[in-house]
Design a protein around this motif. Structure first.
Motif, PDB file in Angstrom:
ATOM      1  N   GLY A 192       0.779  -1.230   0.000  1.00 48.88           N
ATOM      2  CA  GLY A 192       0.000   0.000   0.000  1.00 48.88           C
ATOM      3  C   GLY A 192       0.803   1.267   0.000  1.00 48.88           C
ATOM      4  N   TYR A 193       1.469   1.568   1.103  1.00 49.06           N
ATOM      5  CA  TYR A 193       2.137   2.850   1.255  1.00 49.06           C
ATOM      6  C   TYR A 193       3.238   3.056   0.210  1.00 49.06           C
ATOM      7  CZ  TYR A 193      -0.267   2.916   5.770  1.00 49.06           C
ATOM      8  OH  TYR A 193      -1.215   2.899   6.751  1.00 49.06           O
ATOM      9  N   ALA A 194       4.035   2.032  -0.039  1.00 50.05           N
ATOM     10  CA  ALA A 194       5.092   2.160  -1.046  1.00 50.05           C
ATOM     11  C   ALA A 194       4.499   2.346  -2.441  1.00 50.05           C
ATOM     12  CB  ALA A 194       6.004   0.937  -1.021  1.00 50.05           C
ATOM     13  N   VAL A 195       3.353   1.715  -2.686  1.00 50.27           N
ATOM     14  CA  VAL A 195       2.680   1.879  -3.978  1.00 50.27           C
ATOM     15  C   VAL A 195       2.229   3.328  -4.159  1.00 50.27           C
ATOM     16  CG1 VAL A 195       0.696   1.175  -5.369  1.00 50.27           C
ATOM     17  CG2 VAL A 195       1.952  -0.530  -4.027  1.00 50.27           C
ATOM     18  N   TYR A 196       1.606   3.889  -3.131  1.00 49.17           N
ATOM     19  CA  TYR A 196       1.175   5.284  -3.198  1.00 49.17           C
ATOM     20  C   TYR A 196       2.365   6.212  -3.412  1.00 49.17           C
ATOM     21  CZ  TYR A 196      -3.393   3.852  -1.317  1.00 49.17           C
ATOM     22  OH  TYR A 196      -4.629   3.279  -1.137  1.00 49.17           O
ATOM     23  N   GLN A 197       3.406   6.024  -2.626  1.00 44.58           N
ATOM     24  CA  GLN A 197       4.573   6.899  -2.717  1.00 44.58           C
ATOM     25  C   GLN A 197       5.265   6.769  -4.068  1.00 44.58           C
ATOM     26  OE1 GLN A 197       7.182   6.333   0.640  1.00 44.58           O
ATOM     27  NE2 GLN A 197       5.511   6.498   2.127  1.00 44.58           N
ATOM     28  N   GLY A 198       5.396   5.539  -4.553  1.00 44.65           N
ATOM     29  CA  GLY A 198       6.072   5.325  -5.825  1.00 44.65           C
ATOM     30  C   GLY A 198       5.317   5.931  -6.993  1.00 44.65           C
ATOM     31  N   LEU A 199       4.004   5.710  -7.029  1.00 42.33           N
ATOM     32  CA  LEU A 199       3.203   6.265  -8.118  1.00 42.33           C
ATOM     33  C   LEU A 199       3.157   7.788  -8.057  1.00 42.33           C
ATOM     34  CD1 LEU A 199       0.213   3.729  -8.133  1.00 42.33           C
ATOM     35  CD2 LEU A 199       2.123   3.824  -9.736  1.00 42.33           C
ATOM     36  N   ALA A 200       3.113   8.337  -6.859  1.00 42.12           N
ATOM     37  CA  ALA A 200       3.021   9.795  -6.709  1.00 42.12           C
ATOM     38  C   ALA A 200       4.308  10.501  -7.096  1.00 42.12           C
ATOM     39  CB  ALA A 200       2.647  10.151  -5.274  1.00 42.12           C
ATOM     40  N   THR A 201       5.427   9.766  -7.219  1.00 42.87           N
ATOM     41  CA  THR A 201       6.676  10.427  -7.616  1.00 42.87           C
ATOM     42  C   THR A 201       6.583  11.038  -9.009  1.00 42.87           C
ATOM     43  OG1 THR A 201       7.574   8.310  -8.441  1.00 42.87           O
ATOM     44  CG2 THR A 201       8.131   8.941  -6.183  1.00 42.87           C
ATOM     45  N   SER A 202       5.647  10.572  -9.836  1.00 34.49           N
ATOM     46  CA  SER A 202       5.506  11.174 -11.169  1.00 34.49           C
ATOM     47  C   SER A 202       5.106  12.645 -11.067  1.00 34.49           C
ATOM     48  CB  SER A 202       4.474  10.410 -11.995  1.00 34.49           C
ATOM     49  OG  SER A 202       3.183  10.524 -11.427  1.00 34.49           O
ATOM     50  N   LEU A 203       4.462  13.029  -9.962  1.00 35.44           N
ATOM     51  CA  LEU A 203       4.094  14.434  -9.782  1.00 35.44           C
ATOM     52  C   LEU A 203       5.323  15.307  -9.547  1.00 35.44           C
ATOM     53  CD1 LEU A 203       0.867  14.262  -7.575  1.00 35.44           C
ATOM     54  CD2 LEU A 203       1.080  14.423 -10.054  1.00 35.44           C
TER      55      LEU A 203
END
Length: 632
Positions: free
Chosen positions: A242-253
């Motif tokens: 969960g948390y790593a998925v959110y953080q990893g995907l949000a790095t595109s921002l």
């Protein structure tokens, strides 16, 4: 995977498409916008607005025509007087440091001469004083007749600050000409000051955010070893799935929002935020399913059934906080793209103590026991985005919000393509370390509890170099966006030096306090002894950890996230984990063997990415930014 190799062009594709869709509205408002522009450039500078320490995203990559804003944001299509002053001051400072503008404070040579003469006259004879004056006149003649490379290129009235050349119109024109001519350089002092200033609130922010699950470890760890192992196992599973998925995907921002802001159209930042928010909420559905069946999944891989049962219960409660966590991760990067690093810190300064208080109340005062810890975390995760929204609405950052748009449901392709390598880069390291926790469960209750403490300590020390890498990433990305490749390279060098310093600091901290740190987590003597014996090994790879983290930040600034993903996959899963399993279980080294693999993997990551960055053509990154403006 071929699409991942073209990351620098993906952001260009996304923003170009958004700008194309904005085109019709902008053409209708162009005439009125141009009439409203004041003489000192009230719109966001279309050329190269430079980076201020707090708002380092005031950068436009390459020359453009006059910025025209959508009619949906007429009141926010320009910079405020304060914001313009910040931008102009940074540009004036760089022009002065590069000797393109005269110094701020003109040299009062005659006044100094008179003062010196009056002081020397009391001690020297008349003939000696004449010799001193003659020498000073000769020095002045040399300064005037033979200008050095440090002499200002523009000459104005030497009696005025900056030679009287610090008018907005002159600074705008001079800055643009200097950038095109390649005369703008930075110094290690300037970059050190910037990195220190921006990293401090970020470090506190990340430490406070990480304190949310750590508070559960502290609170539950004093119940017993089984509960300590369960909360560690649950936190590990939540991080991986969960948390790593959110953080990893949000790095595109980090790329999309920063470049959208630099393009001179701040409402596109809000558009990118909406896309990411919808995307993460969609991803929450499979994450919730995994957490909901956490007990069954963990029972299949963990020999301790009671530990698996408690960990599964923890995960079920965390589902309620997942949407809030996703919103906060997106909002955090929305603010950082605008150069606003402090708001998330302010929010966490409120929420982190509140979370710790709720943990204590729910677990011990209300006597809810183990279940009280995840309830406190879920409540806090929903308060975080609410407070951040209130800050944006009533304090700062609202200028980049253009309201909800249907366009947020389209053009997801570039965002997903950028998000995937970011996910791989983050998840590769998260998963490698968290697999150690899962593996430690097969060694017994005491090793699992010790692993819980060790992984928490390693994660806490990681919260220092990682925020610094975020600050360095934004600085480098904005320099490149401003077509300043040489300053971008200089900023990367300073960031690498900082990383070494942070690594040494963490090494000394863990080495010197190895017998005291474990006592903060548990009163069990067996766990304390095992952790104290293993901390020197954790301390040994702190320099590599900091360097690897910083290299990933530089790669994000360059738009080359996929390199970090590939290197991480190779280092952790081809080299690191096989060594961990071979030494931990094959050679029966226990936790010592499990931790040896990540130590070697971090060294490989730092080496390979460091060599790649060293050989990077920084001018090529600038060319990619210029192409984006051509497409727009």
């Amino acid at each position: 995977m071929e699409s991942l190799s073209s990351s620098p062009h993906i952001a260009q594709e996304s923003i170009a498409q958004d700008l194309l869709e904005d085109g019709c509205e902008e053409e209708q408002s162009s005439s009125s916008s141009s009439e409203d522009n004041d003489s000192d450039g009230s719109t966001i500078r279309p050329q190269y607005a430079m980076i201020h320490g707090r708002r380092q995203s005031y950068v436009n990559p390459g020359a453009r025509s006059t910025s025209i804003f959508s009619t949906s944001l007429p009141e926010r299509g320009y910079l405020s007087k304060r914001e313009k002053a910040l931008v102009r001051e940074e540009e004036r400072s760089l022009l002065r440091d590069n000797h393109i503008l005269p110094p701020k404070h003109p040299r009062q040579r005659r006044g100094s001469e008179g003062l010196l003469s009056s002081r020397l006259g009391k001690k020297l004879s008349l003939s000696a004083l004449r010799k001193v004056r003659s020498a000073m006149d000769e020095e002045a003649a040399i300064d005037i007749d033979e200008p050095s490379e440090a002499t200002a290129l523009l000459q104005g009235d030497c009696t005025l600050p900056y030679g009287g050349l610090d008018t907005p119109k002159t600074i705008n024109r001079t800055w643009d000409e200097a950038v095109v001519a390649g005369k703008i350089h930075t110094t290690w002092q300037r970059e050190t000051k910037f990195l220190t200033k921006t990293s401090a609130p970020l470090i506190l922010t990340f430490l406070l955010q990480y304190s949310l699950p750590v508070a559960s470890v502290f609170t539950v760890g004093h119940i017993g070893k089984v509960e300590l192992g369960a909360v560690s196992l649950a936190s590990m599973t939540a991080s991986i799935t969960g948390y790593a998925v959110y953080q990893g995907l949000a790095t595109s921002l980090d790329t999309l929002c920063a470049q959208a802001y630099g393009s001179g159209r701040p409402h596109l930042v809000g558009l990118q935020l909406q896309r990411m928010l919808y995307f993460l909420w969609l991803i929450t559905i499979p994450i919730a399913l995994v957490w909901g069946f956490g007990t069954q999944i963990l029972s299949a891989v963990v020999p301790e059934k009671e530990t698996a049962k408690l960990a599964g219960l923890y995960l079920k409660v965390l589902i309620a906080g997942a949407p809030g966590y996703a919103a906060f991760e997106s909002g955090k990067r929305f603010m950082q793209a605008q150069g606003l690093f402090s708001p998330t810190m302010y929010v966490l300064i409120i929420c982190a103590p509140l979370n710790a208080l709720m943990n204590y109340l729910f677990v011990w005062v209300f006597k809810w026991g183990f279940i009280g810890a995840p309830i406190a975390v879920s409540v806090t995760e929903n308060i975080l985005p609410l407070l951040l929204f209130l800050y944006v609405r009533f304090v700062d950052g609202y200028k980049c919000w253009g309201g909800f748009e249907r366009r947020a449901l389209a053009n997801w392709g570039p965002m997903v393509k950028l998000a995937l390598p970011g996910l791989v880069m983050v998840l590769a390291e998260f998963l490698a370390f968290e697999i150690l926790t899962l593996s430690a469960s097969w060694l017994g209750t005491t090793p699992l509890a010790a692993q819980s403490v060790l992984s928490t300590i390693a994660a806490i020390t990681f919260q220092i170099p990682f925020p610094m890498s975020v600050a360095a990433s934004t600085r480098i990305a904005n320099y490149i966006g401003a077509t300043l490749s040489i300053p971008a390279k200089a900023a990367a060098k300073v960031a690498m030096i900082f990383a070494v310093g942070v690594g040494i600091f963490n090494f000394l901290l863990l080495s010197l306090l190895r017998t005291y740190i474990p006592r903060l987590f548990t009163p069990d003597p067996d766990v304390i002894e095992l952790v104290a014996n293993l901390l020197p090994l954790c301390a040994a790879f702190q320099v590599f950890d900091a360097l690897a983290c910083n290299c990933n930040g530089i790669l994000r600034g360059l738009g080359r996230q996929e390199i970090g993903g590939y290197v991480g996959l190779f280092a952790y899963y081809v080299v690191g984990l096989p060594i961990s399993f071979g030494t931990g279980f094959g050679l029966h080294w226990g936790l010592y063997g499990l931790w040896s693999g990540p130590a070697i993997a971090l060294g490989i990551v730092a080496t390979i990415e460091g060599v790649f960055i060293y050989k990077t053509r920084w001018e090529k990154a600038v060319e990619d930014a210029v192409k984006r403006n051509t497409m727009a």
